[in-house]
Design an enzyme around this catalytic site. Structure first.
Site, short mmCIF file in Angstrom:
data_model
loop_
_atom_site.label_atom_id
_atom_site.label_comp_id
_atom_site.label_asym_id
_atom_site.label_seq_id
_atom_site.Cartn_x
_atom_site.Cartn_y
_atom_site.Cartn_z
N CYS A 1 -65.51 -19.62 -30.04
CA CYS A 1 -64.28 -19.18 -30.71
C CYS A 1 -64.46 -17.75 -31.20
O CYS A 1 -65.48 -17.42 -31.81
CB CYS A 1 -63.98 -20.12 -31.87
SG CYS A 1 -62.67 -19.46 -32.91
N HIS B 1 -76.81 -9.54 -22.90
CA HIS B 1 -75.35 -9.34 -23.03
C HIS B 1 -74.58 -10.64 -22.89
O HIS B 1 -73.40 -10.63 -22.55
CB HIS B 1 -74.87 -8.30 -22.00
CG HIS B 1 -75.34 -6.91 -22.33
ND1 HIS B 1 -75.30 -5.86 -21.43
CD2 HIS B 1 -75.87 -6.39 -23.47
CE1 HIS B 1 -75.78 -4.76 -22.01
NE2 HIS B 1 -76.14 -5.06 -23.24
#
Ligand code: OAD
Length: 255
Positions: A129, A121
């Site tokens: 970005c 995760h």
């Protein structure tokens, strides 16, 4: 009863050629990092996952999301690995092949000495970005600012490199974990709620391929149901004792 279960689990682990370790928030609980779904202390009992862990939440209030992760990162940086993390690192050193996959975005496994951890995760201390995906290293000032920094390449907001609901898992890490789940002879699960997919499918994959499954968790949840040996208790207590017994078996002269 628990003693018998620990002895059985230690024998299985000591004989293993390839262990697949799979951890969730529970392995870091004793370090002081809250889990997600504990009814009282869990992060999702106080905050909404839709607001804090989704594209829609980030679009609605990027500053709120940015500040929440910045605070979590700051608090993770103040905590230390607990005896459970340390025992898993020792077990890796003792075992011919050991692949560790974690759902956790902290770096406590690495700080305890585990190598090549697959972060299913993502990682809270990395940033990219949200638009073009370019990696970004915020300054201390940017980290504590009220809004995320702006990507110099495309002008979109920077975000933490964690997986939000509805997003794909990092491909290389997931594939590495899935390969290990298919190839292992023992799966050792610690502190995983077993409710978030596709990560929660990995122990199932190991079981389907014939691996012995050991679960460590104070609660009898979905992973305990899957397990051949379910050790009910906290990882920080049970793992050190389990690994001590594995070391003892390994050190004994072979017949
Ligand atoms: P959960 O909060 O769903 O489950 C934590 C598990 O740890 C529970 O089964 C607890 O019983 C157990 N636990 C608590 N204390 C423990 C201890 N001391 N020793 C061992 N186990 C203990 O956390 P995860 O399964 O990690 O994803 O959650 C999976 C994903 O849901 C997270 O990675 C996160 C979250 O939403 C994303 O943000 C994408």
């Amino acid at each position: 009863m628990m003693d018998d279960q620990l002895t059985r689990a230690a024998a299985v682990l000591a004989a293993a050629r390839h262990i697949f370790g799979f951890t969730g928030a529970g392995v870091s609980a004793e370090s002081g990092v809250p889990t997600f779904r504990d009814a009282q202390t869990g992060l999702w009992s106080k905050f909404s996952p839709e607001q804090l862990a989704s594209q829609a939440g980030f679009a609605a209030d990027p500053g709120f999301v940015w500040r929440w992760y910045a605070e979590r990162l700051a608090s993770i940086q103040t905590v230390r690995p607990n005896p459970g993390h340390l025992a898993l690192a020792r077990l890796q050193a003792l075992t011919p092949a050991f692949t560790l996959a974690t759902q956790n975005i902290d770096d406590l496994h690495e700080r305890a000495g585990s190598r090549d951890v697959a972060h299913l995760h993502g990682t809270i201390a990395r940033f990219h970005c949200n638009g073009c995906g370019a990696a970004y290293a915020p300054t201390a000032g940017e980290r504590s600012a009220g809004l995320p920094p702006i990507c110099p390449l495309c002008g979109d907001y920077v975000r933490p490199s964690v997986v939000w609901f509805g997003e794909l898992l990092p491909e290389e890490e997931f594939e590495r974990a899935a390969r290990a789940a298919r190839a292992c002879d023992v799966a050792l699960i610690v502190g995983a709620g077993g409710l978030v997919y596709p990560a929660a499918h990995l122990p199932v994959l190991a079981k389907e391929r014939g691996a012995a499954v050991i679960d460590i968790n104070p609660d009898q949840g979905p992973m305990a149901m899957l397990a051949d040996i379910a050790l009910q208790g906290p990882g920080g207590v049970l793992l050190p004792e389990l690994v001590r017994r594995v070391e003892e078996i390994r050190a004994a002269p072979q017949p």
